[in-house]
Scaffold this active site. Structure first.
Site, PDB file in Angstrom:
ATOM      1  N   TYR A 179       0.891  -1.257   0.164  1.00 50.51           N
ATOM      2  CA  TYR A 179       0.129  -0.158   0.001  1.00 50.51           C
ATOM      3  C   TYR A 179       0.854   1.237  -0.117  1.00 50.51           C
ATOM      4  CZ  TYR A 179      -3.959   2.984   1.377  1.00 50.51           C
ATOM      5  OH  TYR A 179      -5.105   3.839   1.707  1.00 50.51           O
ATOM      6  N   LYS A 189      -1.508  -1.361  -4.101  1.00 45.57           N
ATOM      7  CA  LYS A 189      -2.573  -0.434  -4.185  1.00 45.57           C
ATOM      8  C   LYS A 189      -1.893   0.826  -4.239  1.00 45.57           C
ATOM      9  CE  LYS A 189      -6.345   1.531  -1.405  1.00 45.57           C
ATOM     10  NZ  LYS A 189      -6.992   1.756   0.083  1.00 45.57           N
TER      11      LYS A 189
END
Length: 299
Positions: free
Chosen positions: A142, A170
């Protein structure tokens, strides 16, 4: 190898960064979480990401995170993938959460850059490798430097792509060129973490999205990808443009996504409940604006 639209990404394409429902007193609402998960799956989500930023993970306990995975898995079975956030500013704690997620029944873990301490890139890479080695679950990195203070640099991602369990990213870096560089040179599945980039990233080989806005309009966001995959780029673009005012209202109007998503879910009669401090609920004027943007998106 890249994850083009014709391929199946590791966790699906249309992933919702699900809120964590709480009771009016602020306790974890597992029944509400199950009902919300069922609704999201029934309206187009093929993956759920629990205990992320939108899931208020900094304010939920380790036990609550595990209980949430177990409850949602019970509700949705194997119909969709379940990814759960385990990232903290402490490598040892993150490792413990990754192992707990595996025991609870998650399909993957979301690991954010350690925040506040701002480790250099070699330390950041070592952190991710240690977490990936700690369990048998695939890892979604992330990258959200606006919150963590530390970017996962493209060169670091290129090296981490060689780890067999690091399979996805992400992306909230707002570095579209850097994202294309990694997509073009690795097999990492790149998920848009900023809803305004859902179509753009998908069009250059992204895997799909991990969306906060999907809490309230899962079908409308899924339709953007479906139209593009069907070869109807003009329709896909129009659908993305139609969602843009709601995306702006929820994600760029001064309130955190967890606050705006819960406000809209509550207005729609879906499970959400309050946010936990230090977050505060949206005011009446903000809720009215969000509802107006929602109505225009779904009209």
């Amino acid at each position: 190898m890249t994850y083009a639209a014709s391929q199946t990404p590791p966790f699906g394409r249309a992933l919702c960064a699900m809120v964590t429902p709480f009771t009016p007193s602020g306790a974890l609402d597992l029944d509400g979480a199950q009902r919300l998960a069922e609704w999201l799956v029934g309206h187009g989500c093929d993956g759920l990401v629990l205990s992320g930023t939108t899931g208020e993970s900094p304010t939920t306990s380790d036990a609550e995170k595990a209980e949430l995975v177990t409850a949602v898995r019970e509700a949705v079975g194997d119909r969709v993938s379940l990814v759960t956030g385990v990232g903290t500013f402490d490598t040892r704690h993150t490792v413990e959460l990754a192992r707990s997620a595996e025991k609870a029944g998650a399909d993957g873990v979301l690991v954010v850059s350690p925040y506040y301490s701002r480790p250099p890139q070699d330390a950041l890479e070592a952190h991710f490798r240690e977490v990936a080695d700690a369990s048998g679950l695939p890892v979604m990195l992330y990258d959200i430097p606006g919150r963590t203070g530390t970017r996962i640099e493209p060169e670091t991602l290129l090296r981490l792509a060689g780890h067999p369990r690091i399979v996805a990213v992400k992306d909230c870096s707002y570095d579209f060129l850097g994202a294309q560089k990694v997509i073009g040179r690795t097999g990492l599945a790149y998920y848009a973490g900023c809803d305004e980039h859902n179509l753009a990233l998908y069009a250059v080989g992204g895997a799909g999205y991990v969306s906060t806005v999907a809490n309230v309009v899962p079908e409308q966001l899924r339709a953007v990808l479906d139209a593009f995959e069907a070869g109807d780029t003009p329709v896909s673009a129009r659908l993305q443009q139609r969602a843009a005012p709601l995306i702006e209202s929820m994600m760029a109007a001064g309130l955190p996504g967890a606050v705006t998503a819960k406000a809209l879910l509550g207005a729609l009669g879906l499970p959400a409940g309050p946010v936990r401090a230090p977050l505060r609920p949206a005011g009446r004027e903000a809720v009215d604006g969000l509802r107006d943007a929602y109505e225009r998106c779904v009209a």
